[in-house]
Design an enzyme around this catalytic site. Structure first.
Site, PDB file in Angstrom:
ATOM      1  N   TRP A  48       1.748  -2.917 -21.148  1.00 11.40           N
ATOM      2  CA  TRP A  48       1.283  -4.142 -20.493  1.00 11.40           C
ATOM      3  C   TRP A  48       2.123  -4.526 -19.293  1.00 11.40           C
ATOM      4  CZ3 TRP A  48      -3.457  -5.014 -20.785  1.00 11.40           C
ATOM      5  CH2 TRP A  48      -4.174  -4.809 -21.968  1.00 11.40           C
ATOM      6  N   ASP A  72       4.737 -12.521 -19.497  1.00 10.76           N
ATOM      7  CA  ASP A  72       3.448 -12.326 -20.153  1.00 10.76           C
ATOM      8  C   ASP A  72       3.674 -12.433 -21.654  1.00 10.76           C
ATOM      9  OD1 ASP A  72       1.125 -11.477 -21.325  1.00 10.76           O
ATOM     10  OD2 ASP A  72       1.098  -9.485 -20.386  1.00 10.76           O
ATOM     11  N   LYS A  76      -4.563 -13.541 -29.245  1.00  6.73           N
ATOM     12  CA  LYS A  76      -3.615 -12.984 -30.212  1.00  6.73           C
ATOM     13  C   LYS A  76      -3.057 -14.080 -31.118  1.00  6.73           C
ATOM     14  CE  LYS A  76      -3.906  -9.291 -27.484  1.00  6.73           C
ATOM     15  NZ  LYS A  76      -3.421  -8.856 -26.199  1.00  6.73           N
TER      16      LYS A  76
HETATM   17  C1  LIG Z   1      -3.680  -8.224 -24.940  1.00 12.69           C
HETATM   18  C2  LIG Z   1      -2.660  -8.279 -23.888  1.00 12.69           C
HETATM   19  C3  LIG Z   1      -3.000  -8.322 -22.534  1.00 12.69           C
HETATM   20  C4  LIG Z   1      -4.428  -8.275 -22.060  1.00 12.69           C
HETATM   21  O1  LIG Z   1      -5.004  -9.528 -22.273  1.00 12.69           O
HETATM   22  P1  LIG Z   1      -6.454  -9.885 -21.689  1.00 12.69           P
HETATM   23  O2  LIG Z   1      -6.572 -11.328 -22.041  1.00 12.69           O
HETATM   24  O3  LIG Z   1      -7.430  -8.994 -22.375  1.00 12.69           O
HETATM   25  O4  LIG Z   1      -6.415  -9.650 -20.230  1.00 12.69           O
HETATM   26  C5  LIG Z   1      -1.988  -8.407 -21.608  1.00 12.69           C
HETATM   27  N1  LIG Z   1      -0.699  -8.462 -21.986  1.00 12.69           N
HETATM   28  C6  LIG Z   1      -0.333  -8.413 -23.272  1.00 12.69           C
HETATM   29  C7  LIG Z   1       1.112  -8.468 -23.636  1.00 12.69           C
HETATM   30  C8  LIG Z   1      -1.296  -8.324 -24.269  1.00 12.69           C
HETATM   31  O5  LIG Z   1      -0.934  -8.290 -25.561  1.00 12.69           O
END
Ligand SMILES: *Cc1c(COP(=O)(O)O)cnc(C)c1O
Length: 359
Positions: free
Chosen positions: A102, A171, A195
């Site tokens: 990511w 993030d 999540k």
């Molecule tokens: C799931 C995830 C993403 C992607 O998220 P979206 O909302 O589908 O764009 C990005 N970064 C991390 C750390 C994730 O777990």
């Protein structure tokens, strides 16, 4: 109903109490004899929900007064682009610390909008973070970006990188609200909700006031933090049902001991599973102990066929979504806030049985 534990990495399980409340309120929300989905987002009742959700998240996460909380769309990936559009300024470039899928994907998207320097912070050939002090160089950048929990590999960074006075961006899609953190160390925290917060379709951005209002001219309004702040995150119609569910999750966490209790439960769950893995000769986890994720626990038998058999048999026993991400293979148990410790114990019981049968 048979008991199912859902270990999906995302969209992931939500607290049962929240789903039950949503079910009770579905046809008659706030005595309106209609659902929350069918009312104006600009109406009094929904505006109250929005305001209260911001206040609840602020209380829950100790968000200081000089930070705004935005509820946006486009997921974490939308933010991968929004960040450089909003934050690249005088210095003209950003630094991306990469520790897995990511963080690397965020850097790749940002490159479409700005000059990006990238530093891999994993030790060569290992799932171990070996460098977190960037105070010497951080000042050369408009911001420094990292991902404190790599959802796919299960690598979590518990220490906050040192960046001096530079703006730190995180993030936190897969570990937001999993434990208390010092928000004041960050310029921006963002997370897709699916999540640890609620359903897919809504994205939370926590941003320090002084970082808002610097977006480049060509930034679309929906990605412009100043425009969204001024419009209460409603420059276009927000995903009202997803917002409502997040608001219920915040209330649920506040009513159940806040993040102190959340962290304790998450520690206990992860400890139980890692301890089992460490004592097992059949399964292994390849993440360095200091960087083992509290949220996503990866493991493998070391044999693709056995892994596939494990996943199929586990599913048949009500332990769902344990297949690892396709880039990594093996298994992954995502044990976000909503996963009860009973689910982790059920997984361990199954792992024990499976190991005995195939040792
Ligand atoms: C799931 C995830 C993403 C992607 O998220 P979206 O909302 O589908 O764009 C990005 N970064 C991390 C750390 C994730 O777990």
């Amino acid at each position: 109903m048979t008991q199912v534990y859902n270990f999906s990495a995302g969209p992931a399980m939500m607290p049962t109490a929240v789903l039950e409340q949503a079910q009770r309120e579905l046809l008659n929300w706030q005595d309106q004899h209609t659902s929350v989905m069918e009312v104006s987002h600009r109406g009094k009742l929904f505006m109250e929900l929005a305001t209260q959700s911001v206040a609840d998240l602020r209380a829950l996460y100790n968000v200081p007064d000089n930070y705004q909380i935005l509820f946006l769309q486009g997921g974490a990936r939308g933010q991968f682009a929004a960040l450089p559009m909003n934050l690249i300024g005088e210095k003209g470039k950003a630094l991306y610390l990469t520790s897995g899928h990511w963080s690397a994907t965020a850097a790749k998207e940002a490159r479409n909008f700005a000059e990006i320097d990238e530093i891999n912070i994993l030790a060569e050939g290992e799932l171990r973070v070996d460098r977190l002090d960037f105070s010497e160089i951080a000042d050369n950048y408009d911001y420094v970006h990292y991902c404190p929990n790599e959802t796919i590999s299960g690598v979590e960074i518990f220490e906050v990188p040192k960046v001096g006075n530079a703006v730190l961006v995180a993030d936190m899609s897969s570990n937001i609200l999993s434990r208390q953190i010092d928000i004041s160390k960050f310029g921006v925290i963002y997370a897709g909700a699916q999540k640890n917060l609620g359903p897919a379709g809504i994205t939370i951005v926590i941003i320090r006031d002084d970082l808002i209002g610097k977006a480049r001219q060509a930034t679309p309004s929906i990605w412009n933090y100043a425009t969204q702040r001024d419009a209460d995150s409603m420059i276009n119609t927000p995903p009202t049902f997803a917002w409502y569910l997040c608001s219920l999750v915040f209330k649920h966490l506040l009513a159940n001991g806040g993040l102190t209790a959340v962290e304790k439960r998450n520690q206990a769950k992860a400890e139980l599973l890692y301890q089992y893995l460490d004592n097992s000769t059949f399964y292994r986890n390849e993440v360095a102990k200091a960087n083992r994720s509290l949220m996503n626990v990866t493991f493998t038998t070391g044999d693709d066929e056995l892994n596939a058999k494990f996943v199929a048999e586990a599913t048949a026993c009500g332990l769902h979504a344990l297949k690892g991400h396709k880039v990594l293979g093996g298994m992954r148990a995502s044990i976000y806030n909503a996963m009860p410790i009973e689910g982790v114990q059920a997984l361990i019981d199954f792992m024990q049985k499976f190991a005995q049968q195939h040792q």
